[in-house]
Design a protein around this motif. Structure first.
Motif, PDB file in Angstrom:
ATOM      1  N   SER A   1       0.780  -1.086  -0.001  1.00 23.80           N
ATOM      2  CA  SER A   1      -0.153   0.172  -0.072  1.00 23.80           C
ATOM      3  C   SER A   1       0.763   1.378   0.028  1.00 23.80           C
ATOM      4  O   SER A   1       2.042   1.200   0.306  1.00 23.80           O
TER       5      SER A   1
ATOM      6  N   THR B   1      -4.356  -4.964 -14.693  1.00 22.45           N
ATOM      7  CA  THR B   1      -5.657  -5.072 -14.582  1.00 22.45           C
ATOM      8  C   THR B   1      -6.168  -5.475 -15.888  1.00 22.45           C
ATOM      9  O   THR B   1      -5.639  -5.539 -16.805  1.00 22.45           O
TER      10      THR B   1
ATOM     11  N   ILE C   1      -0.653  -2.552 -11.218  1.00 24.35           N
ATOM     12  CA  ILE C   1      -1.085  -2.309  -9.782  1.00 24.35           C
ATOM     13  C   ILE C   1      -0.205  -3.045  -8.951  1.00 24.35           C
ATOM     14  O   ILE C   1       0.360  -3.895  -9.293  1.00 24.35           O
TER      15      ILE C   1
ATOM     16  N   THR D   1      -7.462  -7.771  -0.110  1.00 21.26           N
ATOM     17  CA  THR D   1      -8.574  -6.879  -0.268  1.00 21.26           C
ATOM     18  C   THR D   1     -10.119  -7.344   0.154  1.00 21.26           C
ATOM     19  O   THR D   1      -9.942  -8.603   0.349  1.00 21.26           O
TER      20      THR D   1
ATOM     21  N   LEU E   1      -9.203  -1.055 -13.360  1.00 19.91           N
ATOM     22  CA  LEU E   1      -8.713  -0.180 -12.085  1.00 19.91           C
ATOM     23  C   LEU E   1      -9.905   0.359 -11.538  1.00 19.91           C
ATOM     24  O   LEU E   1     -10.047   0.361 -10.129  1.00 19.91           O
ATOM     25  N   GLU E   2     -10.804   0.901 -12.105  1.00 13.00           N
ATOM     26  CA  GLU E   2     -12.071   1.593 -11.479  1.00 13.00           C
ATOM     27  C   GLU E   2     -12.790   0.542 -10.705  1.00 13.00           C
ATOM     28  O   GLU E   2     -13.415   0.855  -9.644  1.00 13.00           O
TER      29      GLU E   2
ATOM     30  N   ARG F   1     -11.257  -0.348  -7.644  1.00 11.48           N
ATOM     31  CA  ARG F   1     -10.949   0.944  -6.558  1.00 11.48           C
ATOM     32  C   ARG F   1     -12.300   0.926  -5.677  1.00 11.48           C
ATOM     33  O   ARG F   1     -12.379   1.688  -4.723  1.00 11.48           O
ATOM     34  N   GLN F   2     -13.088  -0.070  -6.049  1.00 19.31           N
ATOM     35  CA  GLN F   2     -14.411  -0.362  -5.001  1.00 19.31           C
ATOM     36  C   GLN F   2     -14.065  -1.148  -3.813  1.00 19.31           C
ATOM     37  O   GLN F   2     -14.706  -1.123  -2.874  1.00 19.31           O
TER      38      GLN F   2
ATOM     39  N   ARG G   1     -11.446  -2.383  -0.756  1.00 22.70           N
ATOM     40  CA  ARG G   1     -10.655  -1.555   0.080  1.00 22.70           C
ATOM     41  C   ARG G   1      -9.371  -2.815   0.776  1.00 22.70           C
ATOM     42  O   ARG G   1      -9.602  -4.063   0.628  1.00 22.70           O
TER      43      ARG G   1
ATOM     44  N   LEU H   1      -6.562   2.195  -0.763  1.00 23.94           N
ATOM     45  CA  LEU H   1      -7.053   1.402  -1.761  1.00 23.94           C
ATOM     46  C   LEU H   1      -5.876   0.903  -2.580  1.00 23.94           C
ATOM     47  O   LEU H   1      -4.631   1.176  -2.147  1.00 23.94           O
TER      48      LEU H   1
ATOM     49  N   THR I   1      -1.638   1.969  -8.103  1.00 26.62           N
ATOM     50  CA  THR I   1      -1.106   1.766  -9.357  1.00 26.62           C
ATOM     51  C   THR I   1       0.459   2.096  -9.366  1.00 26.62           C
ATOM     52  O   THR I   1       0.853   2.649  -8.244  1.00 26.62           O
TER      53      THR I   1
ATOM     54  N   GLU J   1       1.508   5.369  -9.377  1.00 29.43           N
ATOM     55  CA  GLU J   1       1.358   6.381  -8.104  1.00 29.43           C
ATOM     56  C   GLU J   1       2.551   5.918  -7.137  1.00 29.43           C
ATOM     57  O   GLU J   1       2.861   6.860  -6.447  1.00 29.43           O
TER      58      GLU J   1
END
Length: 301
Positions: A56, A78, A84, A95, A106-107, A110-111, A113, A125, A128, A131
């Motif tokens: 994370s 993904t 990711i 998760t 990816l979207e 993101r739902q 955790r 979350l 990536t 990030e």
């Protein structure tokens, strides 16, 4: 006299500017190229997973704040082509979701955790790779463990974020295969072969890399510390390559693991033994305690 004092002041100012001009990642990279007897680099396994979800952003930030030199991460792709951070083949353990990461965009991911080490839901979350490299830029080096399958894609992101020299890609494969599969990017970033020294044919794999590539570092794995293993460690060390050793559990380091250092309070038989083999990088699940040990030995700032 005044002229001499003025010249000295200017020299000190220039030295100070040069020192402060180096960001932490540059200092770590410089230390990476120094002899092992001068300093040891600490690599944190799956970042600071004991205090934040593994892989994370928070776990990585904790390592940056701690003064760790390098974080180890894992990559997956993904459904819509984003890289990711994920260790397992599924997202089940880490998760609140279920299934394979490649089955989700990816979207959609993101739902969910991320879960912490005890399996509880957190606010974090799945990050990536881009990030992560933006977070790490100028601060810490990155070791991509499970991610060789995305070598070229990872390189594109490293180029985009200006972090090519902060990242190490690795694989437990012979040189010929790596060259055939990723030759176009192999020489553009740091690549570290992973060698299982206790397995048949290990020396041939080492020789292949030394003949054709001369890697900056080798990750050496061994389930015993017998004469043959130590001979091969010495061979790699004598080649001038840096040595990366895992102290995570006994089967990776011939029994000289973190728990021996921490739970049995024998750091000399664990981290000390590894240092004695000429290791430059030690990957650990106990980064804070290893940093403390190295600082006491004057092997880390």
């Amino acid at each position: 006299m005044r002229r001499n004092l003025f010249s000295l002041s200017c020299l000190l100012l220039l030295c100070t500017v040069a020192l402060w001009g180096q960001n932490p990642a540059e200092r770590i990279h410089k230390a990476f190229n120094e002899p092992a007897e001068k300093s040891i680099l600490v690599v944190s396994h799956r970042a600071d997973w004991r205090n934040a979800p593994e892989n994370s952003l928070q776990a990585i930030q904790n390592c940056i704040d701690m003064g760790v030199d390098m974080v180890e991460i894992d990559l997956k792709r993904t459904k819509d082509g984003h890289l990711i951070l994920m260790h397992d083949k599924t997202i089940d353990r880490t998760t609140t979701g279920k299934g394979k990461p490649e089955d989700y965009t990816l979207e959609e991911l993101r739902q969910f955790r991320m879960r912490n080490g005890a399996g509880h839901k957190t606010r974090h979350l799945i990050p990536t790779f881009e990030e992560v490299m933006k977070l790490c830029k100028g601060k810490i080096m990155v070791n991509v463990d499970k991610g060789y399958d995305y070598f070229k894609e990872a390189y594109v992101i490293l180029e985009k974020t200006g972090t090519v020299h902060q990242c190490i890609m690795k694989a437990g494969l012979p040189y010929d295969q790596v060259k055939a599969e990723n030759g176009e990017v192999l020489d553009k970033m740091i690549f570290m072969p992973v060698i299982d020294l206790h397995k048949e044919g290990a020396e041939a794999v080492v020789d292949g890399y030394l003949e054709h590539m001369k890697p900056q570092a080798f990750e050496l794995v061994f389930d015993n510390d017998g004469p043959e293993v130590q001979r091969l460690i010495k061979k790699v060390r004598d080649s001038g390559a840096k040595i990366f050793i895992n102290s995570l559990w006994p089967e990776l380091c011939g029994g000289h693991d973190d728990d021996l250092a921490v739970e049995l309070k024998q750091p000399g038989e664990s981290w000390g033994w590894i240092i004695g083999q000429g290791a430059k990088l030690i990957q650990t699940d106990r980064p804070a305690l290893l940093l403390e040990y190295l600082k006491a030995k004057k092997l880390h700032d």
